[in-house]
Design an enzyme around this catalytic site. Structure first.
Site, PDB file in Angstrom:
ATOM      1  N   CYS A 199       0.844  -1.208   0.000  1.00 20.45           N
ATOM      2  CA  CYS A 199       0.000   0.000   0.000  1.00 20.45           C
ATOM      3  C   CYS A 199       0.878   1.257   0.000  1.00 20.45           C
ATOM      4  O   CYS A 199       1.746   1.410   0.855  1.00 20.45           O
ATOM      5  CB  CYS A 199      -0.896  -0.022   1.234  1.00 20.45           C
ATOM      6  SG  CYS A 199      -1.731   1.531   1.530  1.00 20.45           S
TER       7      CYS A 199
ATOM      8  N   CYS B  49       0.613   3.272   3.486  1.00 12.90           N
ATOM      9  CA  CYS B  49       1.060   2.741   4.781  1.00 12.90           C
ATOM     10  C   CYS B  49       2.442   3.328   5.142  1.00 12.90           C
ATOM     11  O   CYS B  49       3.251   3.622   4.258  1.00 12.90           O
ATOM     12  CB  CYS B  49       1.139   1.220   4.724  1.00 12.90           C
ATOM     13  SG  CYS B  49      -0.455   0.404   4.999  1.00 12.90           S
TER      14      CYS B  49
ATOM     15  N   HIS C 161      -3.916   0.528   8.147  1.00 18.79           N
ATOM     16  CA  HIS C 161      -4.493   0.239   6.834  1.00 18.79           C
ATOM     17  C   HIS C 161      -5.944  -0.252   6.932  1.00 18.79           C
ATOM     18  O   HIS C 161      -6.734  -0.077   6.004  1.00 18.79           O
ATOM     19  CB  HIS C 161      -3.619  -0.839   6.174  1.00 18.79           C
ATOM     20  CG  HIS C 161      -4.003  -1.185   4.787  1.00 18.79           C
ATOM     21  ND1 HIS C 161      -3.648  -0.413   3.704  1.00 18.79           N
ATOM     22  CD2 HIS C 161      -4.734  -2.227   4.286  1.00 18.79           C
ATOM     23  CE1 HIS C 161      -4.126  -0.971   2.595  1.00 18.79           C
ATOM     24  NE2 HIS C 161      -4.784  -2.068   2.919  1.00 18.79           N
TER      25      HIS C 161
ATOM     26  N   ASN D  97     -13.109  10.547  -1.288  1.00 18.12           N
ATOM     27  CA  ASN D  97     -13.730   9.631  -2.250  1.00 18.12           C
ATOM     28  C   ASN D  97     -13.642   8.245  -1.652  1.00 18.12           C
ATOM     29  O   ASN D  97     -12.564   7.797  -1.312  1.00 18.12           O
ATOM     30  CB  ASN D  97     -12.955   9.619  -3.572  1.00 18.12           C
ATOM     31  CG  ASN D  97     -13.500  10.634  -4.535  1.00 18.12           C
ATOM     32  OD1 ASN D  97     -14.522  11.259  -4.273  1.00 18.12           O
ATOM     33  ND2 ASN D  97     -12.812  10.803  -5.643  1.00 18.12           N
TER      34      ASN D  97
ATOM     35  N   SER E 194      -9.500   3.180  -5.267  1.00 21.08           N
ATOM     36  CA  SER E 194      -9.304   1.736  -5.199  1.00 21.08           C
ATOM     37  C   SER E 194      -8.480   1.322  -3.979  1.00 21.08           C
ATOM     38  O   SER E 194      -8.326   0.151  -3.706  1.00 21.08           O
ATOM     39  CB  SER E 194      -8.628   1.243  -6.475  1.00 21.08           C
ATOM     40  OG  SER E 194      -7.461   2.008  -6.699  1.00 21.08           O
TER      41      SER E 194
ATOM     42  N   HIS F 194      -7.055   1.946   2.234  1.00 15.84           N
ATOM     43  CA  HIS F 194      -6.409   2.653   3.354  1.00 15.84           C
ATOM     44  C   HIS F 194      -7.200   3.949   3.623  1.00 15.84           C
ATOM     45  O   HIS F 194      -7.518   4.673   2.692  1.00 15.84           O
ATOM     46  CB  HIS F 194      -4.957   2.973   2.986  1.00 15.84           C
ATOM     47  CG  HIS F 194      -4.150   3.423   4.148  1.00 15.84           C
ATOM     48  ND1 HIS F 194      -3.101   2.705   4.670  1.00 15.84           N
ATOM     49  CD2 HIS F 194      -4.254   4.531   4.920  1.00 15.84           C
ATOM     50  CE1 HIS F 194      -2.590   3.360   5.703  1.00 15.84           C
ATOM     51  NE2 HIS F 194      -3.279   4.467   5.867  1.00 15.84           N
TER      52      HIS F 194
ATOM     53  N   HIS G 132      -8.189   7.415   3.771  1.00 12.24           N
ATOM     54  CA  HIS G 132      -7.540   8.644   3.300  1.00 12.24           C
ATOM     55  C   HIS G 132      -8.527   9.566   2.588  1.00 12.24           C
ATOM     56  O   HIS G 132      -9.604   9.148   2.185  1.00 12.24           O
ATOM     57  CB  HIS G 132      -6.378   8.310   2.355  1.00 12.24           C
ATOM     58  CG  HIS G 132      -6.805   7.792   1.009  1.00 12.24           C
ATOM     59  ND1 HIS G 132      -7.278   6.522   0.824  1.00 12.24           N
ATOM     60  CD2 HIS G 132      -6.818   8.387  -0.204  1.00 12.24           C
ATOM     61  CE1 HIS G 132      -7.564   6.341  -0.452  1.00 12.24           C
ATOM     62  NE2 HIS G 132      -7.309   7.465  -1.101  1.00 12.24           N
TER      63      HIS G 132
ATOM     64  N   GLN H 228      -8.598  13.650   0.247  1.00 15.02           N
ATOM     65  CA  GLN H 228      -7.812  14.466  -0.680  1.00 15.02           C
ATOM     66  C   GLN H 228      -8.065  15.951  -0.460  1.00 15.02           C
ATOM     67  O   GLN H 228      -9.092  16.337   0.100  1.00 15.02           O
ATOM     68  CB  GLN H 228      -8.197  14.141  -2.117  1.00 15.02           C
ATOM     69  CG  GLN H 228      -7.893  12.723  -2.524  1.00 15.02           C
ATOM     70  CD  GLN H 228      -8.120  12.521  -4.010  1.00 15.02           C
ATOM     71  OE1 GLN H 228      -7.590  13.267  -4.822  1.00 15.02           O
ATOM     72  NE2 GLN H 228      -8.918  11.545  -4.354  1.00 15.02           N
TER      73      GLN H 228
HETATM   74 ZN   LIG Z   1      -2.203   1.150   3.734  1.00 10.35          ZN
END
Ligand SMILES: [Zn+2]
Length: 211
Positions: A30, A33, A93, A133, A141, A144, A146, A148
């Site tokens: 990832c 990570c 994650h 998103n 896709s 994890h 997150h 933006q």
């Molecule tokens: Zn991750």
């Protein structure tokens, strides 16, 4: 316009698979990570809280030229400069934002504020959007946790339209459109999901009818 018979159509909407429950706390593949390599060759620090960096696949770039096109006022285009950042909400994650502790979520909000303040201090930045998103259908896709940030040199078209409509409403009624709308929803109490002394969460008028 909302045609009432639309709710009778057989299409039930795209159902998206939930991320697998067996996601590990750390995924060596990832790019979000801690300690992992990213696409641009950087390596993530061994971060313990939320963490922001410039998007390695930025949709908007800082050094885009200021080219414009105007062919008979019909074919109109203008290059857009911007800065795109990614914010990892947690080093873990396998979590999502609502699974973080209040303390961890507060750190994420603090980072949103810090990033917003830093980006808004840049003279050519005129608009900043902080968003998340979620899910593959939204173009995300990586499971994890997150979000933006897009900071750009012009106001997006939809924002310009909304601002113009609000200005028009104010010119006629001498009241803020959003304040009037909030007052009406609170008075009706039909679409309020949650409220406290600082916030009100409400379904939109059409959204309410569609349910
Ligand atoms: Zn991750």
């Amino acid at each position: 316009m909302f045609p009432p018979h639309r709710t009778k159509r057989p299409w039930q909407g795209k159902v998206e698979e939930l991320p697998q429950d067996n996601r590990p706390e750390y995924d060596p593949k990832c790019y979000l990570c801690p300690t992992n390599d990213r696409a641009d060759g950087d390596v993530n620090p061994n971060y313990k809280e939320s963490f922001a960096f410039k998007n390695d696949f930025s949709a908007l770039l800082e050094d885009t030229s200021s080219a414009t096109l105007n062919d008979n006022d019909l074919l109109v285009a203008k290059a857009e400069r911007g800065i795109c950042k990614v914010i990892s909400f947690s080093p873990k994650h396998n979590l999502t934002l609502p699974e973080l502790s209040i303390e961890e979520i507060t750190k994420v909000v603090d980072l949103w504020q810090k990033e917003y303040n830093e980006l808004s201090a840049i003279d050519w930045i005129k608009y900043i959007q902080i968003f998340e998103n979620k899910g593959e259908i939204m173009g995300c896709s990586n499971p994890h946790p997150h979000g933006q940030i897009w900071a750009q040199s012009d106001l997006p078209v939809e924002i310009v339209k909304e601002s113009n409509q609000q200005k028009k409403y104010y010119a006629i009624r001498k009241h803020s459109l959003l304040q009037s709308y909030l007052n009406l929803e609170l008075q009706k109490g039909e679409r309020i999901v949650y409220e406290n002394k600082d916030f009100v969460v409400a379904c939109s008028f059409l959204g309410g009818l569609a349910v």
